[in-house]
Design a protein around this motif. Structure first.
Motif, PDB file in Angstrom:
ATOM      1  N   LYS A 153      37.870  47.518  34.149  1.00  0.00           N
ATOM      2  CA  LYS A 153      38.586  47.284  35.398  1.00  0.00           C
ATOM      3  C   LYS A 153      38.577  45.791  35.710  1.00  0.00           C
ATOM      4  O   LYS A 153      37.518  45.195  35.890  1.00  0.00           O
ATOM      5  CB  LYS A 153      37.890  48.065  36.516  1.00  0.00           C
ATOM      6  CG  LYS A 153      38.611  47.982  37.827  1.00  0.00           C
ATOM      7  CD  LYS A 153      37.930  48.881  38.843  1.00  0.00           C
ATOM      8  CE  LYS A 153      38.514  48.618  40.223  1.00  0.00           C
ATOM      9  NZ  LYS A 153      37.900  49.457  41.232  1.00  0.00           N
ATOM     10  N   ILE A 154      39.742  45.204  35.739  1.00  0.00           N
ATOM     11  CA  ILE A 154      39.824  43.764  35.980  1.00  0.00           C
ATOM     12  C   ILE A 154      39.902  43.500  37.483  1.00  0.00           C
ATOM     13  O   ILE A 154      39.280  42.591  38.005  1.00  0.00           O
ATOM     14  CB  ILE A 154      41.052  43.136  35.262  1.00  0.00           C
ATOM     15  CG1 ILE A 154      41.103  43.586  33.798  1.00  0.00           C
ATOM     16  CG2 ILE A 154      41.040  41.621  35.386  1.00  0.00           C
ATOM     17  CD1 ILE A 154      39.990  43.095  32.921  1.00  0.00           C
ATOM     18  N   ASN A 155      40.713  44.278  38.158  1.00  0.00           N
ATOM     19  CA  ASN A 155      40.722  44.247  39.623  1.00  0.00           C
ATOM     20  C   ASN A 155      41.257  45.589  40.104  1.00  0.00           C
ATOM     21  O   ASN A 155      41.504  46.486  39.289  1.00  0.00           O
ATOM     22  CB  ASN A 155      41.537  43.051  40.167  1.00  0.00           C
ATOM     23  CG  ASN A 155      42.969  43.033  39.661  1.00  0.00           C
ATOM     24  OD1 ASN A 155      43.627  44.066  39.585  1.00  0.00           O
ATOM     25  ND2 ASN A 155      43.457  41.846  39.295  1.00  0.00           N
ATOM     26  N   GLY A 156      41.411  45.714  41.422  1.00  0.00           N
ATOM     27  CA  GLY A 156      41.806  47.010  41.975  1.00  0.00           C
ATOM     28  C   GLY A 156      43.157  47.493  41.489  1.00  0.00           C
ATOM     29  O   GLY A 156      43.475  48.670  41.582  1.00  0.00           O
ATOM     30  N   TYR A 157      43.953  46.593  40.977  1.00  0.00           N
ATOM     31  CA  TYR A 157      45.300  46.959  40.570  1.00  0.00           C
ATOM     32  C   TYR A 157      45.408  47.362  39.105  1.00  0.00           C
ATOM     33  O   TYR A 157      46.373  47.970  38.700  1.00  0.00           O
ATOM     34  CB  TYR A 157      46.270  45.801  40.801  1.00  0.00           C
ATOM     35  CG  TYR A 157      46.600  45.528  42.249  1.00  0.00           C
ATOM     36  CD1 TYR A 157      47.764  46.042  42.818  1.00  0.00           C
ATOM     37  CD2 TYR A 157      45.771  44.752  43.043  1.00  0.00           C
ATOM     38  CE1 TYR A 157      48.093  45.791  44.142  1.00  0.00           C
ATOM     39  CE2 TYR A 157      46.084  44.490  44.367  1.00  0.00           C
ATOM     40  CZ  TYR A 157      47.252  45.015  44.915  1.00  0.00           C
ATOM     41  OH  TYR A 157      47.561  44.755  46.222  1.00  0.00           O
ATOM     42  N   LEU A 158      44.435  46.914  38.312  1.00  0.00           N
ATOM     43  CA  LEU A 158      44.627  47.212  36.893  1.00  0.00           C
ATOM     44  C   LEU A 158      43.334  47.289  36.102  1.00  0.00           C
ATOM     45  O   LEU A 158      42.329  46.675  36.439  1.00  0.00           O
ATOM     46  CB  LEU A 158      45.573  46.198  36.264  1.00  0.00           C
ATOM     47  CG  LEU A 158      45.151  44.728  36.200  1.00  0.00           C
ATOM     48  CD1 LEU A 158      44.590  44.403  34.825  1.00  0.00           C
ATOM     49  CD2 LEU A 158      46.339  43.836  36.487  1.00  0.00           C
ATOM     50  N   GLY A 212      44.099  47.594  24.236  1.00  0.00           N
ATOM     51  CA  GLY A 212      45.206  46.802  24.795  1.00  0.00           C
ATOM     52  C   GLY A 212      46.128  47.557  25.732  1.00  0.00           C
ATOM     53  O   GLY A 212      47.056  46.976  26.300  1.00  0.00           O
ATOM     54  N   ILE A 213      45.888  48.853  25.874  1.00  0.00           N
ATOM     55  CA  ILE A 213      46.698  49.621  26.829  1.00  0.00           C
ATOM     56  C   ILE A 213      46.266  49.249  28.254  1.00  0.00           C
ATOM     57  O   ILE A 213      45.079  49.095  28.526  1.00  0.00           O
ATOM     58  CB  ILE A 213      46.488  51.141  26.609  1.00  0.00           C
ATOM     59  CG1 ILE A 213      46.863  51.539  25.190  1.00  0.00           C
ATOM     60  CG2 ILE A 213      47.272  51.960  27.637  1.00  0.00           C
ATOM     61  CD1 ILE A 213      48.301  51.332  24.822  1.00  0.00           C
ATOM     62  N   VAL A 214      47.233  49.090  29.116  1.00  0.00           N
ATOM     63  CA  VAL A 214      46.924  48.694  30.488  1.00  0.00           C
ATOM     64  C   VAL A 214      47.327  49.811  31.441  1.00  0.00           C
ATOM     65  O   VAL A 214      48.409  50.390  31.300  1.00  0.00           O
ATOM     66  CB  VAL A 214      47.694  47.407  30.867  1.00  0.00           C
ATOM     67  CG1 VAL A 214      47.424  47.032  32.327  1.00  0.00           C
ATOM     68  CG2 VAL A 214      47.301  46.261  29.954  1.00  0.00           C
ATOM     69  N   THR A 215      46.442  50.113  32.388  1.00  0.00           N
ATOM     70  CA  THR A 215      46.815  51.031  33.466  1.00  0.00           C
ATOM     71  C   THR A 215      47.003  50.214  34.728  1.00  0.00           C
ATOM     72  O   THR A 215      46.124  49.446  35.120  1.00  0.00           O
ATOM     73  CB  THR A 215      45.732  52.093  33.699  1.00  0.00           C
ATOM     74  OG1 THR A 215      45.699  52.948  32.566  1.00  0.00           O
ATOM     75  CG2 THR A 215      46.068  52.941  34.930  1.00  0.00           C
ATOM     76  N   VAL A 251      52.104  49.947  29.051  1.00  0.00           N
ATOM     77  CA  VAL A 251      51.627  50.129  30.417  1.00  0.00           C
ATOM     78  C   VAL A 251      51.680  51.600  30.807  1.00  0.00           C
ATOM     79  O   VAL A 251      52.651  52.294  30.528  1.00  0.00           O
ATOM     80  CB  VAL A 251      52.493  49.311  31.407  1.00  0.00           C
ATOM     81  CG1 VAL A 251      52.144  49.652  32.857  1.00  0.00           C
ATOM     82  CG2 VAL A 251      52.317  47.818  31.160  1.00  0.00           C
ATOM     83  N   MET A 252      50.610  52.056  31.453  1.00  0.00           N
ATOM     84  CA  MET A 252      50.626  53.369  32.086  1.00  0.00           C
ATOM     85  C   MET A 252      50.479  53.131  33.581  1.00  0.00           C
ATOM     86  O   MET A 252      49.857  52.160  33.997  1.00  0.00           O
ATOM     87  CB  MET A 252      49.462  54.208  31.604  1.00  0.00           C
ATOM     88  CG  MET A 252      49.457  54.404  30.096  1.00  0.00           C
ATOM     89  SD  MET A 252      48.299  55.684  29.597  1.00  0.00           S
ATOM     90  CE  MET A 252      46.802  55.064  30.252  1.00  0.00           C
ATOM     91  N   VAL A 253      51.047  54.039  34.352  1.00  0.00           N
ATOM     92  CA  VAL A 253      50.998  53.857  35.794  1.00  0.00           C
ATOM     93  C   VAL A 253      50.262  55.017  36.443  1.00  0.00           C
ATOM     94  O   VAL A 253      50.450  56.168  36.063  1.00  0.00           O
ATOM     95  CB  VAL A 253      52.423  53.748  36.372  1.00  0.00           C
ATOM     96  CG1 VAL A 253      52.390  53.739  37.896  1.00  0.00           C
ATOM     97  CG2 VAL A 253      53.112  52.485  35.854  1.00  0.00           C
ATOM     98  N   GLU A 254      49.413  54.703  37.382  1.00  0.00           N
ATOM     99  CA  GLU A 254      48.755  55.739  38.180  1.00  0.00           C
ATOM    100  C   GLU A 254      48.987  55.458  39.647  1.00  0.00           C
ATOM    101  O   GLU A 254      49.050  54.309  40.062  1.00  0.00           O
ATOM    102  CB  GLU A 254      47.235  55.730  37.940  1.00  0.00           C
ATOM    103  CG  GLU A 254      46.799  56.458  36.702  1.00  0.00           C
ATOM    104  CD  GLU A 254      45.291  56.421  36.516  1.00  0.00           C
ATOM    105  OE1 GLU A 254      44.558  56.381  37.515  1.00  0.00           O
ATOM    106  OE2 GLU A 254      44.861  56.417  35.342  1.00  0.00           O
ATOM    107  N   GLN A 255      49.072  56.541  40.422  1.00  0.00           N
ATOM    108  CA  GLN A 255      49.119  56.390  41.873  1.00  0.00           C
ATOM    109  C   GLN A 255      47.734  55.948  42.351  1.00  0.00           C
ATOM    110  O   GLN A 255      46.745  56.597  42.044  1.00  0.00           O
ATOM    111  CB  GLN A 255      49.511  57.717  42.519  1.00  0.00           C
ATOM    112  CG  GLN A 255      49.587  57.675  44.022  1.00  0.00           C
ATOM    113  CD  GLN A 255      50.761  56.844  44.515  1.00  0.00           C
ATOM    114  OE1 GLN A 255      51.900  57.094  44.178  1.00  0.00           O
ATOM    115  NE2 GLN A 255      50.455  55.826  45.299  1.00  0.00           N
TER     116      GLN A 255
END
Ligand code: FES
Ligand code: FES
Lengths: 749, 152
Positions: free
Chosen positions: A50-55, A61-64, A95-99
Motif C-alpha cells: 500500500k503506497i497511499n490510501g488511493y493505491l 506490477g499490477i496496481v489497484t 490497473v484494477m479498480v476497487e470501490q
C-alpha cells in the motif's frame, strides 16, 4: 419453508474475501470479494504494497486504484482512477479498480452530487498518483545509488538512462511503501497526458453485462432477513394504528412493528429529509412473502397537524412549517400564481427596471410551469444493515455516505468510528440518494430485529414517498424600445418549497435594467434535489423565453445571445455575474459550426438553447422532423465546455443520458396530486421516455482546452428542455410553456 | 406450497415453494441469481427480463407455477463466458451508465436477434420499447444491437 436442492454450488459472498482484499487493505469483505474488474485478465499478485490510501502495487506490477466516490452511473469509478493512473504513469491495462471505503481521513468529499466528483478531487487524485510515482523513483534511486532527479518513468517502468538500469514498479513497491510521503511533487503537463483524454471502457462493464452482483439490491449476507415499510397513502396523513392480526402467522413473516425514524428533538440538516417519520415495518424471510403480507396488513391513518420544526440548513438555523391538509395539484398551481404576485422577494436588481418597463415600446410576458417529478432510479431505494450493541454495518446505494454516517451515529448513539458504511454501485441516483433516510430506517429495523436485514422499497413505495423535484412556475418579461432593443428583463419564479432562481446567471450582467425575484409556497409534499436542481426547470423556461425574445427582436437566436454576451463581457452590469462570457460564447460558436446552423435541410425544424450550470457550459441544437403530423426528434447536437475531458467515451455517454433525461421528463413525466395522493405510482402511470422516443442520433462536441475539468452529470440536461420547446415551436407553430409538453397536446404517436 | 422442478441455465432446481411466487424472486432470493433485476414488479420496465425457452419474458409477473417444462435462461446463463455477441457488442459500445437496466436490455435484445437476426430500426424499437433505461443509454443500446446483428 423453502427447500432448495441445486446441482450447482451456491455462490458465497462471504467466503471469497481473500481473493483480492488480503494483505494491507482491511475491511473490504463483500466489496472486495467481487473480483476487481480486470482480474479475469490479470495475474493476481502474491503480495500488495500500500503506497497511499488511493493505491497499492503488487510485486508483479499490477496496481489497484481505489475509486473514492459513490458510483451512480456517472462513471467516476473509471474516470477517477484514470486520473491517479495518469500521474502514477502506469499502463491502464495493469490497473484494477476497487470501490474505496468511506474514509474521510484519506478521501475528500465522498459524495456523488452537484457534478463535483471530478472537479473537486482533480488535484487530490493527481497528487495521489504523483506522490506514489515519486516514492517509487526514490526507492529506485536509493537502490541504484543515483540521484532521484535522474530517474524517469514510463508506463510502470523506472529507468536510469545513464546506467541503463531499469525496474518495474512491482519490484520497487515494497521499498517505496515504507518511504516518507514527499512534501512536494511535480504534476505532469497537460500536454503529456497519455491516459486522461483517451477513451477507457467502464471498469465494471463485464460484470454488468454478465449480471454479477454489484448493486445494493444484490447484496446479501448469511441470515439476512428482508424488510419492507408501509408509509401513509397520502401526503398529509400519518400512522394512527395497525392491526397485525394474522400477519405474523403468514408464511415467512417474522415480525411487524413500528419505527419512529428521527427522534423528535433531533435537529435535522439539509440531507435528513424524510417524508413519513412513523412507518410500519414488516420483516420476513423472502421478498415475496413480505410483499404478500404488505398487501393485507390493515393500517389506520390520521391527518397530520401543522407542525413547526427547527432545521439546520448549511449552518443556518431555520424554522420550517409543514402545513396540514390533503393537497391537490390544482391548488398548488393557484397558490403559486398568487404567491408570485403577493410575496416575491427581490434577489437582484440592476438599474431601474420599473421605469424601463413603463417607457417600453413593446413588452413581452410569458408564463412557464413544470410539475413534481419522481427521481425513479431504476434500482429502488434499499439498504443492508447489521446493527449490534457495539457497531453498525451498513451497505448499499447512497450518494452521501459521509453525511449519513453522522446522522446514523447520532440516532443509534454509536460513536462515528463504529458506524461503517460501504458503497455499492448504484442503479441511478439523480439526487434521490442524497437523502439517506432509508439507510436510517434499515439501521433501526436491524437494531430492533437484532439481525442483519435488507430494507427494500417497492417501486410504489419509491414513487409515492416524496422527495420530488419541486413543482415550479416562472414569469419572464422583457421590455423593448421602439427599435426593438432590449432595455429591461424581469424574472419572477418560485415553486413548492423551493425557488429555481439563480439570479446572477446570464442574461444578468448583459441587460442594464434587470430584476430577479423569487418565492416559495409551503406544502407537505417533500422535495429534494433532482439532477441539476432548479436549473432543470429554469433553464428551459429562460431559453424558451429568449427564443421568443429573439423572434420579437427580429434576430437570429444565436446572434442575439452572442450580442448580449459581448455586452456582458465588455461592459458588464453588476459585479456578481456568475459566468464567463467567453466560454459561454464559445459553446454557442461551436454549436453554430457543428450543427451547420442556418443551413438545415428542408423539413428539419431546429431549436437552439444554451446554459451554464454546475461549472460547465452547454449549447444544444435539437432537430425535429414531422412524421404523419407527429414531431420526431431526429438529432441533437451538443457543444460542451467542461474543461479537460477525462474519459471521452464515458463523457459522451453521460452527455447523451442527460439529453435524453431532459427530453423525457419535459415531454412525458409528472407526479400529480389529488387529495394528497400521488396519481402515479408505477411505470404504467408515470411515463418515462422509452426507446422509440429517444432522439435517433446525438452528436456531442467538446471544446478543447486545458482548463481543469468540471462535471457532466447535470449540465447537459437543463438546456435541452429549451432546445426542445424551441424546436417544437418551429415544427408545430405553437409555443410550449407547460411541462410535460405531451400533456398540453398529444404530439407524439 | 408445492413442488417444482425447473430448468434454469441448464441446471435442474427442485423447489418447494408458494406456487404464486414470481420467478424473479425465486432467482434473486432463493437461487442467488441476482443478475435479473427488480424495477417495477408489474411488467412495465423490463429490468427482470429472462428467456423462457427462447422468448423474452418479464420474470416479475411470471409465477413459478406457469413454467412447466420450459427452460429458463437468465443473464448469468446467456453465455458460458460472458461472450454472447450481444454482451460483446455492449462492451464494445460501452453501453452502461448505472448498469441496472442492462441485464434486461441484453436479454430482450438477445431474444429479438434470435427471432429476427436482421432487425431494422422499427423492429428494434418495437422489441425494446418495454425496457426502460432511466439513465438514457437508448442510442448506444440500438447501436450495440446492430453491431451484434452483424456478428451473429
Ligand atoms: S421488474 Fe419486471 S418488468 Fe419491471
Ligand atoms: S444504465 Fe441506468 S437504467 Fe439503464
Amino acid at each position: 419453508m423453502t427447500l432448495i436442492k441445486t446441482s450447482i454450488g451456491r455462490r458465497s459472498f462471504i467466503k471469497s474475501t481473500a481473493l483480492a482484499g488480503g494483505g494491507m487493505m482491511l475491511g473490504f469483505s463483500w466489496l472486495a470479494s467481487c473480483k476487481p474488474s480486470a482480474s479475469e485478465l490479470l495475474t493476481m499478485p502474491k503480495e500488495w504494497f500500500k503506497i497511499n490510501g488511493y493505491l497499492k502495487i503488487g510485486e508483479n506490477g499490477i496496481v489497484t486504484i481505489m475509486s473514492p466516490n459513490p458510483e451512480i452511473g456517472q462513471n467516476v469509478k473509471t474516470s477517477m482512477p484514470m486520473i491517479v493512473a495518469e500521474e502514477l504513469d502506469i499502463d491502464w491495462k495493469n490497473v484494477m479498480v476497487e470501490q474505496a471505503p468511506l474514509d474521510t481521513s484519506i478521501f475528500k468529499r465522498q459524495i456523488a452530487g452537484g457534478s463535483q466528483s471530478i472537479r473537486q478531487s482533480w488535484q487530490s487524485l493527481r497528487m495521489a498518483g504523483a506522490t506514489a510515482r515519486h516514492m517509487l523513483k526514490e526507492a529506485a534511486a536509493k537502490l541504484w545509488n543515483v540521484p532521484v532527479s535522474e530517474i524517469d518513468t514510463e508506463a510502470g517502468v523506472l529507468f536510469h538512462k545513464k546506467s541503463g538500469k531499469s525496474a518495474g514498479y512491482g519490484s520497487m513497491a515494497s521499498a517505496a511503501a515504507i518511504l516518507e510521503v514527499p512534501k512536494e511533487v511535480k504534476l505532469k503537463n497537460v500536454e503529456d497526458f497519455t491516459i486522461i483524454g483517451t477513451s477507457r471502457n467502464n471498469v465494471d462493464g463485464r460484470k454488468i453485462v454478465t449480471g454479477q452482483p454489484l448493486f445494493g439490491l444484490d447484496y446479501r449476507q448469511e441470515g439476512m432477513l428482508i424488510a419492507m415499510i408501509v408509509h401513509p397513502p397520502a401526503f398529509g396523513l400519518k400512522l394512527k394504528s395497525y392491526d397485525e392480526t394474522g400477519i405474523k402467522s403468514m408464511p415467512g413473516i417474522k415480525d411487524v412493528f413500528k419505527i419512529h425514524v428521527y427522534n423528535d428533538d433531533y435537529i435535522k440538516e439539509g440531507l435528513d429529509t424524510i417524508t413519513f417519520n412513523d412507518l410500519v415495518v414488516i420483516v420476513g424471510n423472502t421478498t415475496w412473502e413480505v410483499m404478500n403480507a404488505k398487501k393485507v396488513l390493515k393500517i389506520d391513518w390520521e391527518p397530520i397537524t401543522t407542525t413547526k420544526e427547527t432545521k439546520s440548513m448549511w449552518g443556518n438555523t431555520i424554522e420550517v412549517t409543514t402545513p396540514a391538509g390533503l393537497e391537490n395539484s390544482d391548488l398548488h398551481s393557484e397558490r403559486m400564481k398568487s404567491t408570485a404576485i403577493s410575496s416575491a422577494k427581490v434577489v437582484r436588481k440592476d438599474g431601474d427596471p420599473a421605469s424601463a418597463f413603463k417607457k417600453a415600446a413593446h413588452i413581452i410576458e410569458r408564463h412557464y410551469n413544470a410539475p413534481f417529478l419522481a427521481h425513479n432510479t431504476l434500482e429502488p431505494m434499499n439498504f443492508y444493515a447489521n446493527v449490534t450493541a457495539e457497531n453498525a454495518e451498513l451497505v448499499g446505494p447512497v450518494q452521501t455516505p459521509e453525511f449519513m454516517e453522522k446522522s446514523v451515529s447520532a440516532r443509534l448513539g454509536l460513536p462515528l468510528e463504529k458506524v461503517d458504511i460501504k458503497m455499492t454501485r448504484m442503479g441511478g441516483g439523480f439526487g434521490r440518494r442524497l437523502y439517506g433516510h432509508f439507510l436510517m430506517e434499515a439501521a433501526l429495523i436491524s437494531q430492533k430485529m437484532k439481525s442483519p436485514i435488507k430494507l427494500i422499497y417497492t417501486r410504489e413505495d419509491d414513487m409515492t414517498s416524496g422527495i420530488y423535484r419541486p413543482a415550479y412556475q416562472a414569469t419572464y418579461r422583457a421590455a423593448l424600445d421602439e427599435n426593438k432593443n432590449l432595455i429591461a428583463f424581469h424574472v419572477n419564479t418560485g415553486g413548492i418549497m423551493d425557488s429555481p432562481l439563480s439570479a446572477n446567471r446570464f442574461p444578468a450582467g448583459a441587460v442594464k435594467n434587470y430584476l430577479a425575484e423569487e418565492w416559495e409556497v409551503p406544502s407537505n409534499i417533500t422535495i429534494g434535489a433532482f439532477r441539476a436542481p432548479g436549473s432543470n426547470f429554469i433553464a428551459g423556461a429562460e431559453q424558451a423565453f429568449l427564443d421568443e425574445l429573439a423572434e420579437e427582436m427580429g434576430k437570429d437566436p444565436i446572434e442575439m445571445r452572442l450580442e448580449l454576451l459581448e455586452k456582458a463581457k465588455n461592459k458588464p452590469v453588476g459585479e456578481k455575474n456568475d459566468y464567463d462570457p467567453d466560454r459561454y460564447s464559445g459553446v454557442l460558436k461551436l454549436i453554430k459550426e457543428k450543427s451547420d446552423w442556418g443551413n438545415s435541410a428542408p423539413g428539419i425544424h431546429r431549436g437552439i438553447a444554451a446554459y451554464f450550470c454546475h461549472n460547465t457550459y452547454v449549447a444544444h441544437v435539437l432537430d425535429i422532423v414531422m412524421v404523419d403530423k407527429n414531431p420526431v426528434i431526429k438529432k441533437v447536437t451538443a457543444a460542451v465546455d467542461c474543461g479537460i475531458v477525462v474519459n471521452p467515451i464515458a463523457a459522451t455517454n453521460l452527455a447523451e443520458g442527460g439529453i435524453i433525461d431532459g427530453i423525457g421528463h419535459s415531454m412525458y413525466s409528472a407526479i400529480t396530486l389529488k387529495d394528497g395522493v400521488s396519481q402515479q405510482n408505477n411505470f404504467n402511470t408515470y411515463r418515462l421516455i422509452r426507446h422509440k422516443e429517444a432522439p435517433k442520433e446525438i452528436e456531442v462536441h467538446f471544446v478543447k482546452n486545458n482548463i481543469d475539468p468540471t462535471g457532466l452529470g447535470e449540465p447537459l440536461n437543463p438546456p435541452i428542455v429549451g432546445a426542445l420547446a424551441n424546436s417544437l415551436y418551429k415544427a408545430t407553430g405553437k409555443r410550449y410553456y407547460s411541462q410535460p409538453f405531451m400533456g398540453e397536446q398529444k404530439i407524439i404517436g | 406450497m408445492a413442488n417444482f422442478s425447473v430448468n434454469i441455465n441448464g441446471q435442474i432446481h427442485s423447489l418447494d415453494i408458494d406456487p404464486t411466487t414470481p420467478v424473479l424472486w425465486i432467482l434473486r432470493d432463493h437461487l442467488n441469481l441476482v443478475g435479473t433485476k427488480y424495477g417495477c414488479g408489474i411488467a412495465s420496465c423490463g429490468a427482470c427480463t429472462i428467456h423462457l425457452d427462447d422468448k423474452a419474458m418479464r420474470a416479475c409477473v411470471l409465477p413459478i407455477s406457469a413454467i412447466g417444462n420450459k427452460q429458463i435462461t437468465t443473464i448469468e446463463g446467456l453465455s458460458e463466458a460472458g461472450n454472447h455477441p450481444v454482451q460483446q457488442a455492449w462492451l464494445e459500445h460501452d453501453v452502461p451508465q448505472c448498469g441496472y437496466c442492462q441485464a434486461g436490455q441484453i436479454m430482450t435484445a438477445a431474444a429479438l436477434l434470435k427471432d429476427n437476426p436482421k432487425p431494422n430500426e422499427d423492429d428494434i424499437d418495437a422489441a425494446m420499447n418495454g425496457n426502460i433505461c432511466r439513465c438514457g443509454t437508448y442510442i448506444r443500446i440500438k447501436a450495440a444491437i446492430k453491431t451484434a446483428a452483424e456478428k451473429m
